[in-house]
Design a protein around this motif. Structure first.
Motif, mmCIF file in Angstrom:
data_model
loop_
_atom_site.group_PDB
_atom_site.id
_atom_site.type_symbol
_atom_site.label_atom_id
_atom_site.label_comp_id
_atom_site.label_asym_id
_atom_site.label_seq_id
_atom_site.Cartn_x
_atom_site.Cartn_y
_atom_site.Cartn_z
ATOM 1 N N TYR A 143 51.710 -13.994 1.133
ATOM 2 C CA TYR A 143 52.783 -14.705 1.823
ATOM 3 C C TYR A 143 53.908 -15.085 0.868
ATOM 4 O O TYR A 143 55.090 -14.894 1.170
ATOM 5 C CB TYR A 143 52.240 -15.954 2.515
ATOM 6 C CG TYR A 143 53.355 -16.848 3.023
ATOM 7 C CD1 TYR A 143 54.040 -16.528 4.183
ATOM 8 C CD2 TYR A 143 53.746 -17.986 2.328
ATOM 9 C CE1 TYR A 143 55.087 -17.317 4.642
ATOM 10 C CE2 TYR A 143 54.781 -18.777 2.777
ATOM 11 C CZ TYR A 143 55.440 -18.444 3.940
ATOM 12 O OH TYR A 143 56.481 -19.228 4.370
ATOM 13 N N PHE A 144 53.556 -15.634 -0.284
ATOM 14 C CA PHE A 144 54.597 -16.133 -1.174
ATOM 15 C C PHE A 144 55.365 -15.020 -1.864
ATOM 16 O O PHE A 144 56.493 -15.230 -2.305
ATOM 17 C CB PHE A 144 54.011 -17.120 -2.189
ATOM 18 C CG PHE A 144 53.699 -18.439 -1.566
ATOM 19 C CD1 PHE A 144 54.689 -19.206 -0.983
ATOM 20 C CD2 PHE A 144 52.393 -18.910 -1.528
ATOM 21 C CE1 PHE A 144 54.402 -20.420 -0.381
ATOM 22 C CE2 PHE A 144 52.099 -20.120 -0.930
ATOM 23 C CZ PHE A 144 53.103 -20.882 -0.355
ATOM 24 N N PHE A 145 54.786 -13.826 -1.961
ATOM 25 C CA PHE A 145 55.600 -12.713 -2.441
ATOM 26 C C PHE A 145 56.603 -12.299 -1.380
ATOM 27 O O PHE A 145 57.785 -12.057 -1.685
ATOM 28 C CB PHE A 145 54.735 -11.511 -2.830
ATOM 29 C CG PHE A 145 55.558 -10.331 -3.282
ATOM 30 C CD1 PHE A 145 56.042 -10.272 -4.574
ATOM 31 C CD2 PHE A 145 55.877 -9.307 -2.399
ATOM 32 C CE1 PHE A 145 56.835 -9.204 -4.984
ATOM 33 C CE2 PHE A 145 56.666 -8.236 -2.802
ATOM 34 C CZ PHE A 145 57.151 -8.191 -4.099
ATOM 35 N N ILE A 146 56.170 -12.198 -0.130
ATOM 36 C CA ILE A 146 57.088 -11.824 0.945
ATOM 37 C C ILE A 146 58.200 -12.858 1.062
ATOM 38 O O ILE A 146 59.393 -12.509 1.133
ATOM 39 C CB ILE A 146 56.333 -11.698 2.274
ATOM 40 C CG1 ILE A 146 55.357 -10.520 2.229
ATOM 41 C CG2 ILE A 146 57.299 -11.549 3.437
ATOM 42 C CD1 ILE A 146 56.019 -9.170 2.173
ATOM 43 N N ASP A 156 62.917 -17.282 -7.341
ATOM 44 C CA ASP A 156 61.626 -16.677 -7.678
ATOM 45 C C ASP A 156 61.694 -15.153 -7.719
ATOM 46 O O ASP A 156 60.995 -14.521 -8.518
ATOM 47 C CB ASP A 156 60.566 -17.115 -6.664
ATOM 48 C CG ASP A 156 60.424 -18.622 -6.603
ATOM 49 O OD1 ASP A 156 59.604 -19.165 -7.347
ATOM 50 O OD2 ASP A 156 61.156 -19.254 -5.821
ATOM 51 N N ALA A 157 62.503 -14.549 -6.856
ATOM 52 C CA ALA A 157 62.551 -13.084 -6.803
ATOM 53 C C ALA A 157 63.052 -12.478 -8.115
ATOM 54 O O ALA A 157 62.390 -11.594 -8.676
ATOM 55 C CB ALA A 157 63.406 -12.631 -5.617
ATOM 56 N N CYS A 332 48.734 -24.572 -12.749
ATOM 57 C CA CYS A 332 47.856 -25.752 -12.701
ATOM 58 C C CYS A 332 48.362 -26.868 -13.603
ATOM 59 O O CYS A 332 48.150 -28.049 -13.313
ATOM 60 C CB CYS A 332 46.439 -25.358 -13.116
ATOM 61 S SG CYS A 332 45.614 -24.210 -11.983
ATOM 62 N N ALA A 333 49.043 -26.512 -14.695
ATOM 63 C CA ALA A 333 49.485 -27.524 -15.662
ATOM 64 C C ALA A 333 50.695 -28.301 -15.168
ATOM 65 O O ALA A 333 50.842 -29.486 -15.483
ATOM 66 C CB ALA A 333 49.802 -26.857 -16.999
ATOM 67 N N TRP A 340 54.371 -22.292 -4.032
ATOM 68 C CA TRP A 340 54.823 -20.994 -4.532
ATOM 69 C C TRP A 340 54.832 -20.902 -6.055
ATOM 70 O O TRP A 340 55.193 -19.861 -6.603
ATOM 71 C CB TRP A 340 56.202 -20.654 -3.981
ATOM 72 C CG TRP A 340 57.255 -21.687 -4.193
ATOM 73 C CD1 TRP A 340 58.070 -21.808 -5.268
ATOM 74 C CD2 TRP A 340 57.621 -22.733 -3.296
ATOM 75 N NE1 TRP A 340 58.927 -22.866 -5.106
ATOM 76 C CE2 TRP A 340 58.664 -23.463 -3.901
ATOM 77 C CE3 TRP A 340 57.160 -23.140 -2.037
ATOM 78 C CZ2 TRP A 340 59.263 -24.560 -3.290
ATOM 79 C CZ3 TRP A 340 57.749 -24.233 -1.437
ATOM 80 C CH2 TRP A 340 58.789 -24.923 -2.059
ATOM 81 N N TYR A 341 54.402 -21.945 -6.759
ATOM 82 C CA TYR A 341 54.289 -21.852 -8.212
ATOM 83 C C TYR A 341 53.191 -20.876 -8.634
ATOM 84 O O TYR A 341 53.118 -20.497 -9.810
ATOM 85 C CB TYR A 341 54.030 -23.225 -8.815
ATOM 86 C CG TYR A 341 55.266 -24.101 -8.918
ATOM 87 C CD1 TYR A 341 56.494 -23.671 -8.425
ATOM 88 C CD2 TYR A 341 55.214 -25.354 -9.502
ATOM 89 C CE1 TYR A 341 57.616 -24.473 -8.518
ATOM 90 C CE2 TYR A 341 56.341 -26.171 -9.602
ATOM 91 C CZ TYR A 341 57.535 -25.713 -9.103
ATOM 92 O OH TYR A 341 58.655 -26.505 -9.198
#
Length: 515
Positions: A143-146, A156-157, A332-333, A340-341
């Motif tokens: 999902y987060f890539f789409i 992000d892209a 996680c950090a 979306w991280y």
């Protein structure tokens, strides 16, 4: 001890398509075509999404109008929260195609399709062309890539594209200065896309040069070439901002968007430390059938002996594992937990997932347990793909629906302000970038605690009361009127949002980001 060399999984010859002497694998063209179709779905639909899409499009709109590509603004105020690469790309798209939702999202679509092509090129020498084809298709199930990695106007892209390009160049020639310089330049462009997140590919390279056979022979010299390339690419913009926009750059970009985002919870939702892992697992959940052939491969490795099996593992796959570990650990950090991280970790995850059936089928004998299980796993994933695709599209549509009320208010304000008139808006609430972008007016946002002290300077007529979430238009004649209320629009749009359906998984909920 002699270092292990990369080995490629054998694959049958697949037809190639030629363009003026350039031969491209047919399966690469198919993956790119499917990616372009998937990422282009509804990219022309209104509205742009709060917060990020509408914010970034407005920054590009103001840059196009002013011609200032270094001193960016949003809503008339200096904007230094993000590096400028995406804004430059969107501004160029507006200039060539005209300003529209499609033009705002097109640079992200191109970057997303480019990422799929790079994934194929990274994978093909290691796991064969069939495995590379699977790797190139795998992100289309995330999902987060789409959404963030290709379909939406988001930083992000380009981050994912240039980070993947850096790893591709690193894989091509760790001992060749030209490839290391290209890898460093790609890292610099990733940093120019999303700041600190762009450094992750440099960390992956550093770990490879220090610990991985096949890369460690390049030594620190190769890493220095990468660092130099990154510094020469990203350094000038950072230097310019530090010299000419020092106070805002230090407080907003360095202090708030970088240091505080990493060390503090900046969002409304106080999510637990396991949230990135839960989100990552939700993105990969549909690939669970691959666990069966993976188990068969592990049993075979145990029979062969773990030492021998690890020694035979290609250095490139070890690099993918390091890539996954670094990006997932970074997600996680960071204390600000946005779903979306995890996106940077999904790219090596796609490569590793594709490697499982590629190695299970490498002999071409489906009578082996690993081969039979791999074929069954791919069939199950393919059968589930239409449902997964519907879920992704419903989630994306739901996110767009959340911005419909503010879009309706903005268009009402634009209609109430005559063309050419110098109207100004006041909104009683938190900043809503969609109001700014679609109203085509400066909008003043007033926090709830300040409602009793709102003064409409120069107003000849002031409403008796201004309620929370009211949008007030101060027209050129000095008359102030309440255009509407966001809460009322939420009720009006409730039926519309219910038609789009709820988010499909935990990672696709309403966005609280104020970025």
């Amino acid at each position: 001890m002699q270092e292990a060399r990369p080995t490629a999984v054998s694959s049958r010859q697949v037809p190639k398509v030629g363009f003026r002497g350039l031969a491209l694998p047919l399966e690469l063209l198919v993956a790119v075509l499917l990616g372009a179709i998937a990422l282009s779905v509804n990219i022309g639909e209104r509205p742009l999404i709060d917060w990020d899409e509408a914010t970034y499009a407005q920054v590009a709109h103001e840059a196009l109008g002013s011609g200032h590509m270094l001193d960016l603004t949003w809503n008339g105020a200096p904007y230094v929260k993000k590096p400028p690469l995406l804004f430059w790309m969107v501004t160029a798209s507006f200039r060539m195609l005209g300003e529209s939702e499609r033009a705002a999202r097109l640079p992200s679509v191109i970057a997303g399709v480019g990422t799929l092509a790079l994934i194929y090129l990274i994978a093909a020498p290691v796991i064969g062309r069939f495995g590379a084809f699977l790797a190139g298709l795998a992100p289309l199930g995330f999902y987060f890539f789409i959404a963030r990695g290709g379909r939406e106007c988001a930083t992000d892209a380009p981050l994912i594209f240039f980070s993947t390009l850096a790893i591709y160049a690193l894989s091509r020639g760790p001992q060749k200065r030209s490839w290391m310089a290209l890898s460093g330049m790609a890292c610099g462009l990733a940093i120019m896309s999303k700041g600190l997140a762009g450094v992750l590919s440099l960390i992956v390279a550093a770990a490879g040069f220090m610990f991985l056979p096949g890369f460690s022979a390049a030594g620190t010299g190769a890493l220095m070439w990468m660092i130099a390339g990154a510094a020469l690419t990203a350094g000038p913009w950072y230097l310019y901002e530090a010299l000419f926009n020092y106070p805002a750059f230090l407080s907003s970009f360095v202090g708030y968007e970088t240091l505080r985002r990493v060390t503090s919870h900046l969002e409304d939702d106080q999510l637990g430390s396991d949230f990135p892992l839960v989100t990552f697992a939700a993105e990969l959940r549909h690939l669970w059938p691959l666990l069966a052939p993976l188990a068969a491969l592990l049993v075979g490795a145990a029979r062969e002996g773990w030492v021998n099996a690890l020694r035979r593992m290609p250095p490139a796959i070890r690099l993918w594992i390091v890539w996954l570990a670094v990006t997932l650990a970074a997600a996680c950090a960071v204390q600000t937990r946005l779903p979306w991280y995890v996106l940077p970790a999904l790219i090596p995850a796609a490569l590793l997932a594709a490697a499982i059936p590629a190695y299970a089928l490498r002999s071409g004998d489906l009578r082996t347990p690993a081969g039979a299980l791999a074929l069954a796993a791919l069939a199950l994933i393919a059968l589930h793909a239409p449902k997964r695709w519907r879920t992704i599209n419903q989630s994306a549509q739901h996110q767009r629906a959340l911005s419909m009320p503010s879009y309706v208010l903005a268009m009402a304000a634009r209609g109430a302000n005559p063309p050419g008139a110098k109207g100004e808006l006041f909104f009683a609430g938190l900043p809503m970038p969609t109001l700014v972008y679609y109203s085509a007016m400066r909008c003043n946002f007033v926090e709830t605690s300040e409602l009793e002290h709102v003064e409409l300077v120069g107003a000849a007529f002031v409403p008796d009361a201004i309620s929370y979430h009211d949008l007030v238009l101060l027209d050129s004649s000095g008359r102030a009127e309440v255009i509407g209320n966001l809460d009322h629009e939420w009720h009006w749009a409730r039926d519309y949002k219910s038609l789009t359906g709820p988010p499909g998984h935990s990672g696709a909920g309403p966005r609280q980001s104020r970025r």
